[in-house]
Design an enzyme around this catalytic site. Sequence first.
Site, PDB file in Angstrom:
ATOM      1  N   ASN A   5       0.871  -1.169   0.000  1.00 42.59           N
ATOM      2  CA  ASN A   5       0.000   0.000   0.000  1.00 42.59           C
ATOM      3  C   ASN A   5       0.912   1.223   0.000  1.00 42.59           C
ATOM      4  OD1 ASN A   5      -1.818   2.022   0.481  1.00 42.59           O
ATOM      5  ND2 ASN A   5      -2.432   1.325   2.521  1.00 42.59           N
ATOM      6  N   LYS A   7       0.069   4.254  -0.310  1.00 46.64           N
ATOM      7  CA  LYS A   7      -0.587   5.442   0.261  1.00 46.64           C
ATOM      8  C   LYS A   7      -0.324   6.666  -0.629  1.00 46.64           C
ATOM      9  CE  LYS A   7      -0.360   3.170   4.679  1.00 46.64           C
ATOM     10  NZ  LYS A   7      -0.366   3.247   6.113  1.00 46.64           N
ATOM     11  N   HIS A  87      -9.855   0.850   4.151  1.00 50.58           N
ATOM     12  CA  HIS A  87      -8.608   1.020   4.914  1.00 50.58           C
ATOM     13  C   HIS A  87      -8.890   1.938   6.108  1.00 50.58           C
ATOM     14  CE1 HIS A  87      -4.602   2.338   6.040  1.00 50.58           C
ATOM     15  NE2 HIS A  87      -4.170   1.222   5.467  1.00 50.58           N
ATOM     16  N   GLU A  89      -7.355   4.323   7.353  1.00 45.16           N
ATOM     17  CA  GLU A  89      -7.153   5.766   7.115  1.00 45.16           C
ATOM     18  C   GLU A  89      -8.356   6.370   6.403  1.00 45.16           C
ATOM     19  OE1 GLU A  89      -3.269   5.395   5.342  1.00 45.16           O
ATOM     20  OE2 GLU A  89      -2.498   4.783   7.297  1.00 45.16           O
ATOM     21  N   GLU A 156      -5.857  -5.298   9.926  1.00 51.26           N
ATOM     22  CA  GLU A 156      -4.871  -4.274  10.264  1.00 51.26           C
ATOM     23  C   GLU A 156      -5.291  -3.562  11.550  1.00 51.26           C
ATOM     24  OE1 GLU A 156      -2.534  -2.916   6.552  1.00 51.26           O
ATOM     25  OE2 GLU A 156      -4.386  -1.795   6.597  1.00 51.26           O
ATOM     26  N   GLY A 162       1.751   2.073  10.841  1.00 50.36           N
ATOM     27  CA  GLY A 162       2.683   3.194  10.772  1.00 50.36           C
ATOM     28  C   GLY A 162       3.270   3.584  12.115  1.00 50.36           C
ATOM     29  N   SER A 198       2.856  -2.226  10.366  1.00 48.61           N
ATOM     30  CA  SER A 198       4.291  -2.199  10.683  1.00 48.61           C
ATOM     31  C   SER A 198       5.030  -3.485  10.287  1.00 48.61           C
ATOM     32  CB  SER A 198       4.511  -1.881  12.168  1.00 48.61           C
ATOM     33  OG  SER A 198       4.015  -0.583  12.459  1.00 48.61           O
ATOM     34  N   GLY A 220       4.673   1.373   4.758  1.00 46.20           N
ATOM     35  CA  GLY A 220       5.988   2.016   4.691  1.00 46.20           C
ATOM     36  C   GLY A 220       7.077   1.153   4.048  1.00 46.20           C
TER      37      GLY A 220
HETATM   38  P1  PGA Z   1       2.406   0.241   7.632  1.00 41.98           P
HETATM   39  O1  PGA Z   1       0.979   0.424   6.936  1.00 41.98           O
HETATM   40  O2  PGA Z   1       3.016  -1.025   7.079  1.00 41.98           O
HETATM   41  O3  PGA Z   1       3.179   1.475   7.249  1.00 41.98           O
HETATM   42  O4  PGA Z   1       2.162   0.145   9.106  1.00 41.98           O
HETATM   43  C1  PGA Z   1       0.158  -0.680   6.648  1.00 41.98           C
HETATM   44  C2  PGA Z   1      -1.135  -0.223   6.008  1.00 41.98           C
HETATM   45  O5  PGA Z   1      -1.666   0.807   6.410  1.00 41.98           O
HETATM   46  O6  PGA Z   1      -1.662  -0.881   5.090  1.00 41.98           O
END
Ligand code: PGA
Length: 242
Positions: A5, A7, A87, A89, A156, A162, A198, A220
Amino acid sequence: MVAANWKLNKNLNDVSSFFEAFNKEKSDVPAIFFVSPILLKSAVDAAAGKVEVGAQNISEHESGAFTGETSAEQVKSANAQWVLIGHSERRQHYGETNEMTHQKLQLAVAKNLKPMLCVGETLEQREAAKTMDVINAQLKEGLKDLKPKDLVIAYEPVWAIGTGKVASVEQASEVHAEIRKTLQSLGLNDTKILYGGSVKSANAAELMQDSEIDGVLVGGASLDASEFAKISNAARESLLGN
Ligand code: PGA
């Protein structure tokens, strides 16, 4: 299966060099890249059929006067195969409800896009022992009577996204097993469940060795081609036994 992802990262100048590097180093485990709408077409072209590509979101409306939105049909017309739906977010920053994720899932199914539905609890909900109530509502209200044949679920935990705080294998495995039960009660027996939050090359293998964890969704750590290729290689090793 591993999924990336990106983002709100990368631009049109980054895409082809990324896939050139990634395609050289990756394993044969299926990989999906969720990218911004403006990158979709060039990601599909640069991926050269070696990985699949999807949008990070679609509108809950089919078409019309909805300035700034991207429709399921537009995603499909870029030859993308997937769409990420719900998601955290989107839920947190854009007020996406379970009813909206349901509308988006309906459109994804209608337009032949494979949906990956994200579910997960906040830290507050976990501490109040509400984890499964929240996730079951996300699953049941999001899916309702739908049985998308290529559905994938991404678990998630919001507190792990993150933050560098990855869920322990036991925590993830326990929730995956519960999700699997709920999916079975909805008549969805073969749905893959990925873990996200993460994930990096240093912890991916350990997570995927658990038989409940069918792969990972990576934010990330998917922005760097070599790092994400390491995760793809860890998936090859770990998922063989599952
Ligand atoms: P992250 O994000 O690996 O940066 O924690 C995962 C996601 O939001 O899909």
